[in-house]
Design an enzyme around this catalytic site. Structure first.
Site, short mmCIF file in Angstrom:
data_model
loop_
_atom_site.label_atom_id
_atom_site.label_comp_id
_atom_site.label_asym_id
_atom_site.label_seq_id
_atom_site.Cartn_x
_atom_site.Cartn_y
_atom_site.Cartn_z
N HIS A 152 -10.72 -7.15 -14.64
CA HIS A 152 -9.49 -6.38 -14.72
C HIS A 152 -8.42 -7.07 -13.87
CE1 HIS A 152 -6.77 -2.94 -14.24
NE2 HIS A 152 -7.43 -2.33 -15.22
N LEU A 158 -14.49 -1.18 -2.79
CA LEU A 158 -13.34 -1.83 -2.13
C LEU A 158 -12.06 -1.39 -2.83
CD1 LEU A 158 -12.26 -3.95 -0.09
CD2 LEU A 158 -12.45 -5.63 -1.92
#
Length: 337
Positions: free
Chosen positions: A230, A126
């Site tokens: 992240h 994605l």
């Protein structure tokens, strides 16, 4: 308007651009033209394949701007992971060391190496390019996969997972990998990540410690990032959490990013999606929905305003939306609000 569709051979330059822009830690998009070309070929073969149960198929799609033809991002589903090459994870669990005689009771965390997710379906790849990160584009890119799963459930496992990118800096340095590197490996995180992305995982089985690792023996920096994502991955994680995905203690073996999972029947967008008959017209001030056709090899999905009629059995879509979905009056579509 963005339309999600299966990738084609002509999309190789755009996919390579996405790989370059995605940065370090994005294992499923290595910056390698040959590998990406192979991924495209495998996806084309998978979409054309007759399937009654999930196997090693991989479905790679792109988001195309219908006005410019430019590719805005990618999204994908692996039907059953770990069948051709092992899918490794660490599982974070708790053990107790105690002695009644000494009145000592210690609770410690351990990481256990394994491949417990073999055979499950995986949401992956994605990536939405920065200039399209607005409106409903991100939701379309993520949720279109659930419309596909709801309509074509025989192609996917009952358990669905997604690996979230773990913590690393702009140079690709991972605090968790740094500790592993010092004690078990002698290569940088970016190289290890790249080798995994191109399918060369043999070094993992050769060098990865087989016995459980006590977390309190890791550096403070490595401990702090276990199960953390992240910063660029947080929006994707929030979307999945809203769908019902949770982490059951499994983390990536390189950057310790969390792996989240959900039973496909409990995914919110799968549960609440509905099938409707198409009527082409003017939706007016309709509802914002994500809509897909019911084809598989010619899958299409868009975000659009629609209007419901006949107790929500019929959905009115504009001619532009119908063209993007490649549907006509009387055809079926699947949608979620």
């Amino acid at each position: 308007m963005l339309v999600i569709r299966p990738i084609t051979e002509a999309d190789l330059p755009a996919l390579l651009q996405c790989a370059e822009e995605s940065g370090h830690g994005f294992t499923s998009l290595p910056v390698n033209e040959e590998i990406l070309n192979n991924k495209i070929a495998h996806s084309i073969e998978s979409f054309a394949k007759e399937v009654t149960k999930p196997g090693p198929e991989g479905y790679l799609m792109v988001a195309e701007d219908t006005e410019t033809g430019e590719v805005a991002g990618t999204t994908a589903i692996e039907a059953a992971i770990g069948l051709d090459t092992p899918f490794y994870t660490y599982h974070l669990s708790t053990v107790v060391h105690s002695s009644r005689r000494l009145n000592v009771h210690n609770v410690v965390k351990v990481l256990t190496f394994g491949n417990d997710y073999t055979g499950v379906s995986e949401l992956c790849t994605l990536f939405l390019r920065p200039e399209w990160r607005h409106g409903s584009n991100g939701r379309l890119l993520s949720k279109c996969r659930f419309l596909m799963m709801a309509e074509h459930s025989e192609r996917f496992d009952k358990t669905v997972i997604a690996e979230m990118r773990g913590v690393s800096d702009e140079e690709g340095n991972s605090p968790f990998w740094q500790w592993l590197k010092e004690h078990f490996f002698s290569i940088d995180f970016t190289l290890a990540d790249y080798l995994t992305g191109i399918g060369k995982k043999g070094f993992i089985a050769d060098l990865m410690p087989k016995l459980p690792i006590y977390v309190n023996l890791l550096s403070d920096e490595a401990q702090a990032v276990i199960g953390e994502v992240h910063e660029k991955t947080r929006p994707a994680l929030r979307l999945l959490e809203q769908e019902g995905f949770t982490c059951r203690g499994y983390v990536d073996i390189f950057d310790a990013g969390p792996t989240v999972e959900c039973d496909v029947r409990n995914i919110e967008s799968v549960r609440h999606s509905q099938s409707c008959t198409v009527s082409i017209g003017e939706p007016g001030n309709g509802r914002d929905c994500l809509v897909s056709n019911v084809s598989f090899d010619n899958f299409r999905a868009v975000a659009a305003k629609v209007r419901f009629e006949n107790d929500e059995q019929v959905v009115v879509v504009s001619a532009e939306v119908a063209e993007a979905l490649q549907v006509k009056n009387g055809d079926q579509v699947r949608l979620i609000a």
